[in-house]
Scaffold this motif. Sequence first.
Motif, short mmCIF file in Angstrom:
data_model
loop_
_atom_site.label_atom_id
_atom_site.label_comp_id
_atom_site.label_asym_id
_atom_site.label_seq_id
_atom_site.Cartn_x
_atom_site.Cartn_y
_atom_site.Cartn_z
N ASP A 54 -5.47 7.83 0.70
CA ASP A 54 -6.95 8.35 0.28
C ASP A 54 -7.70 6.80 -0.33
N LEU A 55 -6.90 6.11 -0.67
CA LEU A 55 -7.32 4.92 -1.14
C LEU A 55 -6.51 3.74 -1.11
N VAL A 56 -7.06 2.81 -0.61
CA VAL A 56 -6.19 1.52 -0.49
C VAL A 56 -6.44 0.33 -1.73
N ILE A 57 -5.37 0.08 -2.39
CA ILE A 57 -5.55 -0.71 -3.51
C ILE A 57 -4.67 -1.92 -3.31
N LEU A 58 -5.42 -2.92 -3.75
CA LEU A 58 -5.02 -4.45 -3.67
C LEU A 58 -5.11 -5.10 -4.86
N PRO A 59 -4.19 -4.98 -5.75
CA PRO A 59 -4.14 -5.69 -7.03
C PRO A 59 -3.68 -7.08 -6.67
N LEU A 60 -4.53 -8.16 -6.61
CA LEU A 60 -3.91 -9.54 -6.08
C LEU A 60 -3.88 -10.42 -7.31
N PRO A 66 -8.19 -17.22 -0.36
CA PRO A 66 -8.45 -15.61 -0.01
C PRO A 66 -7.29 -15.01 0.31
N SER A 67 -7.09 -13.64 -0.09
CA SER A 67 -6.11 -12.89 0.06
C SER A 67 -6.60 -11.58 0.34
N GLY A 68 -5.84 -10.69 1.05
CA GLY A 68 -6.19 -9.31 1.37
C GLY A 68 -7.26 -8.95 2.26
N GLN A 69 -7.73 -10.03 2.89
CA GLN A 69 -8.94 -9.70 3.82
C GLN A 69 -8.67 -8.95 4.81
N SER A 70 -7.59 -9.01 5.58
CA SER A 70 -7.32 -8.30 6.65
C SER A 70 -6.85 -7.04 6.31
N VAL A 71 -6.25 -6.73 5.45
CA VAL A 71 -5.73 -5.22 4.88
C VAL A 71 -7.12 -4.62 4.47
N ALA A 72 -7.79 -5.32 3.80
CA ALA A 72 -9.30 -4.66 3.41
C ALA A 72 -10.13 -4.36 4.51
N LEU A 73 -10.10 -5.20 5.47
CA LEU A 73 -11.25 -4.90 6.72
C LEU A 73 -10.62 -3.71 7.70
#
Length: 159
Positions: A54-60, A66-73
């Motif tokens: 329902d929601l993808v959370i990326l507490p970095l 840069p971090s989390g870009q591929s997961v976010a996209l």
Amino acid sequence: ISIASIMQDFKFTFVSSSSKLDSCKLTNVEIIKGDWSNGKFNDFFIKDIYEESDLVILPLINSYQPSGQSVALQAMSMEKPVMISKTKGFWSDKDFQHNLNIIFINSWDSLIWKNSILYYFENYKLIDNISTNSCKLVYEKYNLEYFNKQLIKDLGLLG
């Protein structure tokens, strides 16, 4: 782990190879250990995880890297809302706008993350608009054709 521990009524799925997860014994957490390099994951496996989310959370960690870009996209391309730490190294401040196509969290306090998650789940229309806008952004500006054109331009290969 700290966010999931204070949100026992929510189910979390952690996808990571981090050894920090080895001590997590929370009943509301499913841990999927591994990464692309060990061959455990493939596109269809990851796609299924996004579809069920329902929601993808990326507490970095706050870093210039840069971090989390591929997961976010990837999540955004499937119209899944992304909530991510606003780090010093975020990859594009001009395209990604808070509450338009992404949700930025400017804190590493678990209680703030919890309250933000609850807020967005209570505001379905807002989260739906963010999801739609994020998918549109990915398909318009973060696709291979756009990347290739931008690369050619940046390299000065156009007459």
